[in-house]
Design an enzyme around this catalytic site. Structure first.
Site, short mmCIF file in Angstrom:
data_model
loop_
_atom_site.label_atom_id
_atom_site.label_comp_id
_atom_site.label_asym_id
_atom_site.label_seq_id
_atom_site.Cartn_x
_atom_site.Cartn_y
_atom_site.Cartn_z
N ARG A 15 0.86 -1.18 0.00
CA ARG A 15 0.00 0.00 0.00
C ARG A 15 0.90 1.23 0.00
O ARG A 15 1.94 1.25 0.69
CB ARG A 15 -0.90 0.03 1.23
CG ARG A 15 -2.07 -0.95 1.16
CD ARG A 15 -3.11 -0.54 0.12
NE ARG A 15 -4.25 -1.45 0.05
CZ ARG A 15 -4.32 -2.52 -0.75
NH1 ARG A 15 -3.34 -2.81 -1.58
NH2 ARG A 15 -5.41 -3.27 -0.77
N GLU A 68 -3.18 7.65 -3.93
CA GLU A 68 -3.61 7.09 -5.20
C GLU A 68 -4.94 7.65 -5.68
O GLU A 68 -5.86 7.73 -4.86
CB GLU A 68 -3.76 5.56 -4.98
CG GLU A 68 -3.09 4.74 -6.02
CD GLU A 68 -2.98 3.29 -5.58
OE1 GLU A 68 -2.04 2.94 -4.84
OE2 GLU A 68 -3.85 2.53 -6.00
N HIS A 105 -0.91 0.29 -9.83
CA HIS A 105 -1.55 -0.66 -8.92
C HIS A 105 -2.09 -1.88 -9.68
O HIS A 105 -3.30 -2.16 -9.67
CB HIS A 105 -2.67 0.02 -8.11
CG HIS A 105 -2.94 -0.68 -6.81
ND1 HIS A 105 -3.40 -0.03 -5.69
CD2 HIS A 105 -2.83 -1.99 -6.46
CE1 HIS A 105 -3.55 -0.91 -4.70
NE2 HIS A 105 -3.22 -2.10 -5.15
#
Ligand code: DGY
Length: 327
Positions: free
Chosen positions: A240, A269, A287
């Site tokens: 993450r 993000e 991602h």
């Protein structure tokens, strides 16, 4: 399995494969059309009459959503990381939370390695050079990078995915260090040595992050930690974004305090920290750790199965808050 067809579920985005059509056969499914905006507001509004929610890691299921969900029984997250859900509040309300572990382990480990190799051997630089017509022929000092074989790999978070990344290092004859809250029962299998975080940071040539995002891992890697890394080291993150202080990382990369980074995830993000895209010593992917056809289909099937079992009042196999289950 029989789930009463009057049950309503909210699915925040269509998923690859036929998992959602199987859900439709049993339940009333509220799914936004592809051009409909899927924001927090929609979630708050549409959750009110739903018993089930199938959501993505990008859907913030916070106290506001939960307060508007008097009927909600199950939140099925189509991801292994479920930090997008206020788990404490959901548990307090007796709502089951499930995730999709295991099925994305190998695929995510593959991507960590793709980033590691790309950053070490400067693959994006080479690709850009060749495409732009800048390749003028072999040269002794053209795009020199860092060797991977025989180096030391440091894994922070030796869980499922961390172990899969470590296993791949055998083919590169690497020494493996790891740091974990508790000794990993899987570490012996890959010949990894447990060390302190500081030892790992100052000795590894490649540092790969595989921790869940929880309070204690937020900004686990900041200025102090980056300063401890070797100037030739490369940092990889497929976990993450918030695990790294991205502003500190940009500074470290800009000043060549570390050699490079490979990032699949970002702190805010999809926004990036100022200066990140201008850096040459970082490889960026959007991602896509679990983004293979096969894995995304497996994740969708698992998320649907978790939801159906939970709505049937069974105990879903991938329940992350067992304290909310009163079978
Ligand atoms: C996850 O599952 O948590 C990944 O980040 C997305 O596949």
């Amino acid at each position: 399995m029989t789930v009463h067809s009057k049950l309503n579920v909210l699915v925040t985005r269509d998923l690859p494969g036929d998992a959602i059509s199987r859900l439709r056969e049993r339940l009333q499914v509220d799914l936004p059309s592809p051009d409909e905006e899927i924001g927090h507001g929609r979630l708050v509004e549409h959750i009110v009459d739903k018993q089930g929610l199938l959501c993505l890691l990008t859907d913030r299921v916070d106290a506001e959503v939960l307060a508007n969900a008097p009927l909600l029984k199950v939140i099925s997250v189509c991801a292994v990381g479920y930090n997008n859900v206020d788990a404490e509040e959901a548990t307090r309300r007796g709502i089951l939370i499930t995730n999709t572990p295991g099925v994305l382990r190998e695929t995510t480990a593959d991507l960590a390695w793709a980033l590691l190799l790309a950053a070490a051997r400067r693959i994006p630089d080479g690709d850009r050079m060749v495409r732009s017509g800048g390749f003028a022929g072999w040269s002794p000092s053209l795009l020199l990078g860092h060797e991977v074989h025989g180096k030391t790999l440091g894994i922070i978070g030796m869980g499922d995915i961390g172990t899969a990344v470590a296993r791949r290092a055998a083919g590169f004859g690497m020494r493996i260090l790891y740091h974990n809250r508790n000794p990993s029962s899987l570490a012996a299998e890959v010949g990894a040595e447990m060390v302190s975080l500081d030892h790992l940071l100052s000795n590894a040539d490649f540092v790969s992050l595989h921790v869940p995002l929880i309070q204690s891992t937020h900004h686990l890697i900041g200025k102090r930690e980056l300063d401890m890394m070797k100037p030739t080291a490369i940092l990889i993150n497929v976990s993450r974004g918030e695990v790294i202080d991205e502003v500190a990382l940009v500074e470290a990369l800009k000043m060549d305090r570390i050699a490079g980074a490979g990032l699949d995830v970002f702190e805010n993000e999809p926004k990036l920290a100022p200066g990140l895209v201008g850096l040459k010593n970082v490889v960026l992917t959007p991602h896509i750790g679990s983004a293979s056809f096969e894995t995304r289909e497996r994740m969708a099937n698992m998320a649907v199965q978790n939801l159906l079992v939970g709505l049937e009042c069974g105990r879903p196999q991938h329940l992350v808050n067992p304290e909310a289950f009163h079978g």
